[in-house]
Scaffold this active site. Sequence first.
Site, PDB file in Angstrom:
ATOM      1  N   LEU A 139       1.170  -1.600  -0.283  1.00 52.71           N
ATOM      2  CA  LEU A 139      -0.319   0.171   0.235  1.00 52.71           C
ATOM      3  C   LEU A 139       0.816   1.435  -0.150  1.00 52.71           C
ATOM      4  O   LEU A 139       1.343   1.359   0.957  1.00 52.71           O
ATOM      5  CB  LEU A 139      -1.356  -0.370   1.104  1.00 52.71           C
ATOM      6  N   ILE A 170       5.054  -1.145   3.251  1.00 51.47           N
ATOM      7  CA  ILE A 170       4.287   0.046   2.776  1.00 51.47           C
ATOM      8  C   ILE A 170       5.239   0.239   1.604  1.00 51.47           C
ATOM      9  O   ILE A 170       6.390   0.331   1.524  1.00 51.47           O
ATOM     10  CB  ILE A 170       4.595   1.278   3.834  1.00 51.47           C
ATOM     11  N   LYS A 171       4.192   0.998   0.120  1.00 49.27           N
ATOM     12  CA  LYS A 171       5.576   2.053  -0.859  1.00 49.27           C
ATOM     13  C   LYS A 171       5.403   2.956  -0.284  1.00 49.27           C
ATOM     14  O   LYS A 171       4.888   3.681  -0.099  1.00 49.27           O
ATOM     15  CB  LYS A 171       4.481   1.688  -1.788  1.00 49.27           C
ATOM     16  N   ILE A 172       7.012   2.917  -0.617  1.00 51.50           N
ATOM     17  CA  ILE A 172       7.832   4.210  -0.781  1.00 51.50           C
ATOM     18  C   ILE A 172       7.859   4.490  -2.384  1.00 51.50           C
ATOM     19  O   ILE A 172       9.418   4.026  -1.964  1.00 51.50           O
ATOM     20  CB  ILE A 172       8.851   4.949   1.000  1.00 51.50           C
TER      21      ILE A 172
END
Length: 374
Positions: A109, A140-142
Amino acid sequence: MGTLNDLSAAGTAVWLDFVDRKFLEAGGLEKLVQDDSLTGVTSNPSIFEKAMGHGDAYDDTLAAYDREHPGAATIDRYEHLAIQDIKAAAETLKPVYDRLGSKDGYVSLEVSPYIADDTDATIAEARKLWDAVDRENLMIKIPGTPAGAPAIAATIAAGINVNVTLLFSQDAYIKVAEAYAMGLEERVRQGQPIDRIASVASFFVSRIDTVIDKKIDERVAAGNAEAEALKALRGKVAIANAKLAYAWYQDFVASDRWQALAAKGAQPQRLLWASTGVKDPAYPDTLYVDTLIGPDTVNTMPPKTMDAFRERGTVAETLTQDVDGARHVLAEAERLGLDLNSVTDTLVEEGVASFAKAFDDLLGSIAAKQPATA
């Protein structure tokens, strides 16, 4: 067994670059897990915009949320919908996560693309989304922007799994790989375990060839004296770039620095091949899967690419083949002035802008769906 199962057995994990409420409810993801050895799912603002912004699959859920939270902000309404889908995907993948001892089985996400250049805001949003989803097999997409690298280190140090996105250049990849190691080293200093922390580095492929090939075609059409040398590079620069990123990865995981972390149970940050759908119909539709197969990697495919590979993909360890040839391709690209560095810099900026535009459209479509009580 089938071709996708063979791909997984060869060391390249099969992930799906798609999430949609109807697909999840119909058991589509579960079927891919069972039939095709699928072990992960990725999402991004563009995917959610297509899923939520069109049709009525989310209308009942949104109406129920609006009744319970009258006057809620559009961003909160979106996050409620997205988090439900991510939780559902995570539950489907949890048996995979358990079977593989946290080495795979993840759903991703993304943080808001609006904060791609804000380190502190990225860290805060990563923690907020991590807590809201509350599933250990979440990533978590960064984005791998200059501001993203320190955010990645801090987020890993906090015990949050990270999918680094929008990587195009080897230099940017190296920075985030080192940021991952820094985050793990900080956890070691704090006396925290590192054996169940996971990360992937999403290295984009086809978009590079789209830009480079256009440059080549324009120069050939203009009668460039190096036309034959230029044409020889069509469809090869992105794959060469990816192969050399993987060569660096192999050296890094063999280094004393990484081996010290591995001795404490650290999992390597796998390279994930993204943007693997072929844009040029002149190329085989499985090109960016066939040519990037190797141990400890991931290929996240849109549904069409997954279907194509299932039908006619070829499995062999191609990622480590002819690395010298890959170096030659990039040397030729530099000699001929194709300026890969400028291309990759621009692609990062365009990628962030594209996701921001998709997020604008997504929030706009959700705002337009008026609460049922209004």
